[in-house]
Structures are given as structure tokens and as C-alpha cells.
Design an enzyme around this catalytic site. Structure first.
Site, PDB file in Angstrom:
ATOM      1  N   CYS A 208      83.519  -8.455  76.477  1.00 32.08           N
ATOM      2  CA  CYS A 208      83.463  -7.577  75.112  1.00 32.08           C
ATOM      3  C   CYS A 208      81.868  -7.008  75.125  1.00 32.08           C
ATOM      4  CB  CYS A 208      83.600  -8.275  74.003  1.00 32.08           C
ATOM      5  SG  CYS A 208      85.469  -8.955  74.136  1.00 32.08           S
ATOM      6  N   HIS A 343      80.360  -7.219  65.174  1.00 32.22           N
ATOM      7  CA  HIS A 343      81.443  -7.282  66.619  1.00 32.22           C
ATOM      8  C   HIS A 343      82.831  -7.014  65.916  1.00 32.22           C
ATOM      9  CE1 HIS A 343      83.234  -8.392  70.243  1.00 32.22           C
ATOM     10  NE2 HIS A 343      83.638  -9.488  69.935  1.00 32.22           N
ATOM     11  N   HIS A 382      89.541  -2.039  69.692  1.00 32.71           N
ATOM     12  CA  HIS A 382      88.481  -3.013  70.431  1.00 32.71           C
ATOM     13  C   HIS A 382      88.530  -2.550  71.801  1.00 32.71           C
ATOM     14  CE1 HIS A 382      85.930  -5.834  72.202  1.00 32.71           C
ATOM     15  NE2 HIS A 382      86.671  -6.867  71.711  1.00 32.71           N
TER      16      HIS A 382
END
Length: 434
Positions: A208, A343, A382
Site C-alpha cells: 500500500c 492512510h 483503496h
């Protein structure tokens, strides 16, 4: 009366003092170089919600729009693969996510590719080529003027969905273009090849964080004079259901395909496509060249969680450490920070760890100076390897428009986070940011 011995001693002393002065000057120069600000001078984007330009991304953010949607039929048969039970074999517990349209559309001749080669090129590579080109145009740089320059390319990329499709057709279908069309290294190398760039060209996979680690490496490369301009960012496309099946079995996905970060309804993340590229220069060079400076990167840092209670479980203390390291690199204090683009995946485990890590770093603030936080994942999901660059570009646009966009899906706030004890405030409504 002056003796020869004393004259020699005076000469030695003067030489020693001059050597010390030169060393101090070199140390000061090196220290200044290691902290030199990096200018962002161009942006290129492809995100869900038909976002194909920075202006369209800002319109999506400003409107507070949720750009998630049903899985397009061209990706996979969502109805056939759907099952609300995450334990169901070969099924996915959601029908939704964030998707970029027209990823099958591409003009190979514009980039000097043979029509026979283009179908074997991972659409992630195609998006990177298009977005890199557009980021240079956004920076008012003619792409063909960079040939034989020391410009660098730093790309975050993790998934290999298209390669799975191609190789599943059988060994007799493998042709000369499959390897170069799908290797992660070529995702960066092809941009350098197409534009004739001779600086560093790296593909980075740190899951990520891939696109932000790529940006960190680009900043370091600029400061070390390995390159004078850098294209950096990341890409992610969901072209196969296999990773979603895996994430479903791992209970990572939200049933409604949305990231409800810091909200009480947080129940996993929604997967999303995305591609973002930023053009970077040393600030002094950008000012000298008269570039339009959109924002400045003052500092960055990387670290790893180390051993936790599980491979994918975050480490709050490590998160605090990397934030403090980035602040130190930027020569800033926690009190200097107004906003953090978090995040913010929207998981019941990750959100509280991240919120309390931020609270640990930014605790010593006046009661009327709460640290505002938000996450672009609440708008479209995401983007995995492109997630970090999406958040970075959001902050650049917020600086330009002097407004913090609303963070979605966080009402009511998570009961797993001790908000009363933390100096944090989720930006639930668009907020002026002069």
C-alpha cells in the site's frame, strides 16, 4: 625578532584553520542539500469517478462525492462470484469498488509501440505512460525535450492481474511481447525508454505504500543530484477477481465496497483502481526555471513495522517513529502541522492504531488547535500501490484551492477510538484552509 620555527608554526596554523573552514563549509552544504525542499510542478491522474484531470479530481473532492460503483461486467461477473459469507470458497463478499473506465482504450502509435505489441502490454503500463505524459504537459514541459536528460522515473506497482490472464491462455499463446509487457521493472523502464530518459528508473513494491516510497526515493535521488527531474507515482488496476477472492477470505473487504475510515461503521476496505504521477524538481531549480510550483515536499521517511501480533497487523509505535523522522527531515515540529492525509483504510483494527499513533506524535497541542485528518479512500476506495500518491495529490489540490475537502463515511465516529483523549478532528465537512 621572528624565527623560522615560529613562521612555520603560524603557516601551519593558518592552513589548519583554512582546512577547518572548508570542512565546515562542505558540511553546511551537505546538510543543506540533505534537507533541500522538493517542488511539485506537475500532476497527472486517473481515478474512479471519471477523473482524468486534476481539475476533475478536485471537482469530485469538492462535491463530497462517493465514486464507488458496481463491478463493471468487463472485469468479472460480480453476481456469479458474490457471496456475503467470507468463508465461501471462490467467492467475493462485495459487488462494489472503485473503477477507472476505458482501461482497454490506448493509442500505441502515440508512444511508438507496434500494434502487435500493444495487446500484450499490461493496462497498468499503458496508464502510466499516458499519465506520465499528461503530468509533463501539466508542468508545461514538452515530453520530447527530455530526451538524453538525467530525468528519473520512480513507480509504485504491485499487482499482476493482466499477466495472470495472458499466461492462463496456455503456453502456446506466449509470444515475444508478454514478458516485457508485464514485468514490473518495465513499468518504469518503458517510460524512460519512450521519453529517452537516462536517470534512475525504478519499480517499487511495498504494497500500500509503494507510490509514497517511490516518491521518497525520488526526493532522495534529486537531493543527491542523481537526477534533475523526477516522474513519480503509482498505479493499480483490478483486472482479475483472484485478489478480491483472497482479500474476501482474509476478511479484509467491506461488504459495501467503501472505505469508512474513522467511522463507527468501518468494516474493511473497498478496492480501487487508480494512477497518479507527480513531476518533481529541486525547489531551487524550479524557481530558477520559472516553473509553476504547486506544492513543496519538505521531508519524508520510511520504516517497517517489525514483528507484531500478525504479518498484516500495524505497529503504532513504528508509525509514530516514521512520522517523527519525516518531521525531523523536514525540519518541522508537530505544532507546525495543520492537517494529515491519513492512510485511513476503514478497518476495525487499523483505524484505531493509526489514530492513536497520530495522537502520540501530535499530543502537545492547544485545545483549540486540533489536528485535522482525512483520507481520499473515503471518496473512491483503496488504490493499493497508487493509494499514497492519490492522497498526496489531494493535499496538493487542497493547498491550491485553500480548502480541505470533506472526509466521507465517518459519522458517527468510531467507538474504538478514544477521541476525547486525542488532539484529532476528522474533516467531516469542507473546511477553509488559507
Amino acid at each position: 625578532m621572528t624565527t623560522a620555527a615560529s613562521t612555520n608554526s603560524d603557516d601551519q596554523l593558518r592552513r589548519a584553520l583554512e582546512a577547518i573552514r572548508q570542512l565546515k563549509a562542505r558540511l553546511a552544504e551537505r546538510e543543506a542539500t540533505s534537507h533541500e525542499p522538493i517542488a511539485i510542478i506537475g500532476l497527472g491522474v486517473r481515478f474512479p469517478g471519471e477523473v482524468t484531470t486534476p481539475q476533475k479530481l478536485w471537482e469530485l473532492l469538492q462535491s463530497g462525492r462517493d465514486a464507488t460503483s458496481e463491478v463493471p461486467p468487463a472485469r468479472w461477473n460480480a453476481a456469479a462470484l458474490y457471496d456475503s459469507d467470507p468463508e465461501a470458497d471462490g467467492k467475493i463478499m462485495t459487488r462494489r469498488g472503485g473503477f477507472v473506465r476505458d482501461v482497454d482504450q490506448f493509442d500505441p502509435q502515440h508512444f511508438g509501440l507496434a500494434p502487435a505489441e500493444a495487446p500484450h502490454l499490461d493496462p497498468q503500463h499503458r496508464l502510466l505512460l499516458e499519465t506520465a505524459w499528461e503530468s509533463l504537459e501539466n508542468a508545461a514541459i514538452a515530453p520530447d525535450r527530455l530526451a538524453r536528460s538525467d530525468a528519473g522515473v520512480f513507480v509504485g506497482i504491485s499487482s499482476s492481474d493482466y499477466a495472470q490472464r495472458l499466461f492462463s491462455r496456455g503456453a502456446d499463446q506466449i509470444d515475444p511481447y508478454v514478458g516485457s509487457g508485464n514485468a514490473h521493472s518495465v513499468a518504469a523502464g518503458r517510460i524512460a525508454y519512450t521519453l529517452g530518459l537516462q536517470g534512475p528508473a525504478l519499480a517499487v513494491d511495498t504494497a500500500c505504500s509503494s507510490s509514497l516510497v517511490a516518491t521518497h526515493l525520488a526526493c532522495q535521488s534529486l537531493r543527491q543530484r542523481e537526477c534533475s527531474l523526477a516522474l513519480t507515482g503509482g498505479v493499480n488496476l483490478q483486472l482479475s477477481p483472484l485478489i478480491s477472492i483472497n482479500h474476501s477470505r482474509a476478511r479484509m473487504l467491506s461488504p459495501d465496497g467503501r472505505c469508512k475510515a474513522f467511522g463507527d461503521a468501518a468494516d474493511g476496505f473497498g478496492r480501487a483502481d487508480g494512477c497518479g504521477i507527480v513531476v518533481l524538481k529541486r525547489l531551487s531549480d524550479a524557481e530558477r526555471d520559472g516553473d509553476r510550483i504547486l506544492a513543496v515536499i519538505r521531508g519524508s521517511a520510511t520504516n517497517q513495522d517489525g514483528r507484531t501480533s500478525g504479518l498484516t497487523v500495524p505497529n503504532g509505535l513504528a508509525q509514530q517513529a516514521v512520522i517523527r523522522a519525516a518531521l525531523a527531515q523536514a525540519q518541522l515540529t508537530p505544532a507546525d502541522i495543520d492537517y494529515v492525509e491519513a492512510h485511513g483504510t476503514g478497518t476495525a483494527l487499523g483505524d484505531p492504531i493509526e489514530a492513536h499513533a497520530l495522537g502520540g506524535v501530535f499530543r502537545d497541542r492547544a485545545p483549540d488547535q486540533l489536528l485535522r485528518i482525512g483520507s481520499i479512500k473515503s471518496n473512491f476506495g483503496h488504490c493499493e500501490a497508487a493509494a499514497g500518491i492519490a492522497g498526496l495529490i489531494k493535499v496538493v489540490l487542497a493547498l491550491q484551492h485553500e480548502t480541505l475537502p470533506a472526509h466521507l463515511h465517518a459519522q458517527p465516529p468510531s467507538r474504538r477510538i478514544d477521541w476525547a483523549d486525542l488532539p484529532l478532528q476528522v474533516v467531516n465537512d469542507a473546511t477553509p484552509w488559507p
